[in-house]
Design an enzyme around this catalytic site. Sequence first.
Site, PDB file in Angstrom:
ATOM      1  N   LYS A   1      -6.449   0.992  -4.802  1.00 21.37           N
ATOM      2  CA  LYS A   1      -7.518   0.051  -4.584  1.00 21.37           C
ATOM      3  C   LYS A   1      -8.494   1.071  -4.060  1.00 21.37           C
ATOM      4  O   LYS A   1      -8.121   2.122  -3.296  1.00 21.37           O
ATOM      5  CB  LYS A   1      -7.000  -0.925  -3.434  1.00 21.37           C
ATOM      6  CG  LYS A   1      -6.157  -0.278  -2.353  1.00 21.37           C
ATOM      7  CD  LYS A   1      -7.069   0.118  -1.084  1.00 21.37           C
ATOM      8  CE  LYS A   1      -6.439   0.609  -0.025  1.00 21.37           C
ATOM      9  NZ  LYS A   1      -7.272   1.393   1.014  1.00 21.37           N
TER      10      LYS A   1
ATOM     11  N   ASP B   1      -1.094  -3.028   2.973  1.00 23.55           N
ATOM     12  CA  ASP B   1      -1.698  -2.774   1.770  1.00 23.55           C
ATOM     13  C   ASP B   1      -0.770  -3.309   0.607  1.00 23.55           C
ATOM     14  O   ASP B   1      -1.415  -3.356  -0.440  1.00 23.55           O
ATOM     15  CB  ASP B   1      -1.958  -1.690   1.443  1.00 23.55           C
ATOM     16  CG  ASP B   1      -3.596  -1.063   2.581  1.00 23.55           C
ATOM     17  OD1 ASP B   1      -4.061  -2.021   2.646  1.00 23.55           O
ATOM     18  OD2 ASP B   1      -3.736   0.076   2.500  1.00 23.55           O
TER      19      ASP B   1
HETATM   20  P1  ATP Z   1      -3.246   3.765   2.602  1.00 27.49           P
HETATM   21  O1  ATP Z   1      -4.558   3.775   2.084  1.00 27.49           O
HETATM   22  O2  ATP Z   1      -2.359   2.506   2.473  1.00 27.49           O
HETATM   23  O3  ATP Z   1      -3.307   4.100   4.331  1.00 27.49           O
HETATM   24  P2  ATP Z   1      -2.850   6.299   1.414  1.00 27.49           P
HETATM   25  O4  ATP Z   1      -3.196   5.985   0.023  1.00 27.49           O
HETATM   26  O5  ATP Z   1      -3.826   7.120   2.465  1.00 27.49           O
HETATM   27  O6  ATP Z   1      -2.296   4.898   2.226  1.00 27.49           O
HETATM   28  P3  ATP Z   1      -0.060   6.966   0.435  1.00 27.49           P
HETATM   29  O7  ATP Z   1      -0.353   7.737  -0.870  1.00 27.49           O
HETATM   30  O8  ATP Z   1       0.286   5.490   0.392  1.00 27.49           O
HETATM   31  O9  ATP Z   1      -1.452   7.237   1.331  1.00 27.49           O
HETATM   32  O10 ATP Z   1       0.941   7.829   1.390  1.00 27.49           O
HETATM   33  C1  ATP Z   1       0.847   7.919   2.776  1.00 27.49           C
HETATM   34  C2  ATP Z   1       2.203   8.532   3.169  1.00 27.49           C
HETATM   35  O11 ATP Z   1       3.289   7.659   2.680  1.00 27.49           O
HETATM   36  C3  ATP Z   1       2.217  10.059   2.442  1.00 27.49           C
HETATM   37  O12 ATP Z   1       2.145  10.811   3.211  1.00 27.49           O
HETATM   38  C4  ATP Z   1       3.781   9.876   2.152  1.00 27.49           C
HETATM   39  O13 ATP Z   1       4.415  10.776   2.988  1.00 27.49           O
HETATM   40  C5  ATP Z   1       4.566   8.594   2.433  1.00 27.49           C
HETATM   41  N1  ATP Z   1       4.960   7.946   1.303  1.00 27.49           N
HETATM   42  C6  ATP Z   1       6.039   6.967   0.898  1.00 27.49           C
HETATM   43  N2  ATP Z   1       6.305   6.539  -0.027  1.00 27.49           N
HETATM   44  C7  ATP Z   1       5.317   6.885  -1.037  1.00 27.49           C
HETATM   45  C8  ATP Z   1       5.083   6.782  -2.191  1.00 27.49           C
HETATM   46  N3  ATP Z   1       5.932   6.084  -2.984  1.00 27.49           N
HETATM   47  N4  ATP Z   1       3.982   7.454  -2.888  1.00 27.49           N
HETATM   48  C9  ATP Z   1       3.186   7.895  -1.941  1.00 27.49           C
HETATM   49  N5  ATP Z   1       3.373   8.343  -0.623  1.00 27.49           N
HETATM   50  C10 ATP Z   1       4.596   7.671  -0.258  1.00 27.49           C
END
Ligand code: ATP
Length: 324
Positions: free
Chosen positions: A8, A162
């Site tokens: 997203k 999210d």
């Molecule tokens: P958001 O925008 O929802 O805050 P994000 O996109 O910035 O999240 P994610 O890729 O969801 O970040 O990852 C955040 C943290 O979650 C990562 O640093 C990782 O340690 C942890 N994590 C747990 N499960 C997963 C997964 N399946 N894929 C990616 N990261 C994960």
Amino acid sequence: MTVRVPAKVNLQLSVGPRRDDGYHDLVNVFHAVSLFDEVTAWRNPGPAATGSGGAAIEPGIAASGADDPPGASVTVTVEGESADLVPLDGTNLAVKAALALAERAGRRPDVRLRIRKAIPVAGGMAGGSADAAATLVACDALWGLGLPREELMEIAGDLGSDVPFALFGGTAVGTGRGEKLTRVPVAGRFHWAFALAEGGLSTAEVYGECDRLREATGEQVAWPSASDELLAALAVGDAKALGAVLSNDLQPAALLLCRPLARTLTAGREHGALGALVSGSGPTCAFLAESEDHATTLATALEAAGVCRTAVTASGPVPGAEIV
Ligand code: ATP
């Protein structure tokens, strides 16, 4: 059972005053784009069969009860974009999703998960939430549960703010902590370039920095609402109008925590992006293009300018998590 799930981008991310419980009331306009993770779920044949087998990362036994027979566990492997940054234990959001669904269904969590990542990790595009949503759909089908969407949405909401949108897809206004969703009508398709950064940003840290900045400047924070201009631009498919009203209240904080992003945003604007903003909590930057070709040109230009690790193109809106 394989499920594809989109990333997203927040077209609007308005952060209300900090509540007593530490959370913020948000108004999000979520937009699902064609950058997909893929989660495949198999019945877990037990530790003997999951210990090796050429997976990109050695699987971690994420959960297994002492009284459970072999196979009554969740194991996970991760491949693809920054796979080495994704945890393989019970903190993986996909694992949490499988466990939550099993608990709801009153059954053993018997599943082997493989996540193929294209969504940047800790990139502000809700990759972990997407994997959780995909896992709910995959395990629901694998275990023959057939839970109604509303029930999956409820479990999704408990997993993270999210996660429901990754099930919902399309374009939607999210309120509360982001989990109450209302679909937004959109004409046509919008084309994007995304600049992926070196490393990630912690969402909690970005919110913390946002609070600190607001306190330091004494900024009076208004109660947020979805922008009428933005909704009107979406309804008629006007990319130029949309580009002019993209907004993200977390952007100043993300730019302070990751200073090179300012250059990335400038480079995109210089190459004709209709709008440029940090995606969610960053550090991925999103650039709205005039067309599919323009998105490709933008991505190439961003890479050539050396202002990102890599750049990809995608378009939206696309559906939420679905079986392929
Ligand atoms: P958001 O925008 O929802 O805050 P994000 O996109 O910035 O999240 P994610 O890729 O969801 O970040 O990852 C955040 C943290 O979650 C990562 O640093 C990782 O340690 C942890 N994590 C747990 N499960 C997963 C997964 N399946 N894929 C990616 N990261 C994960």
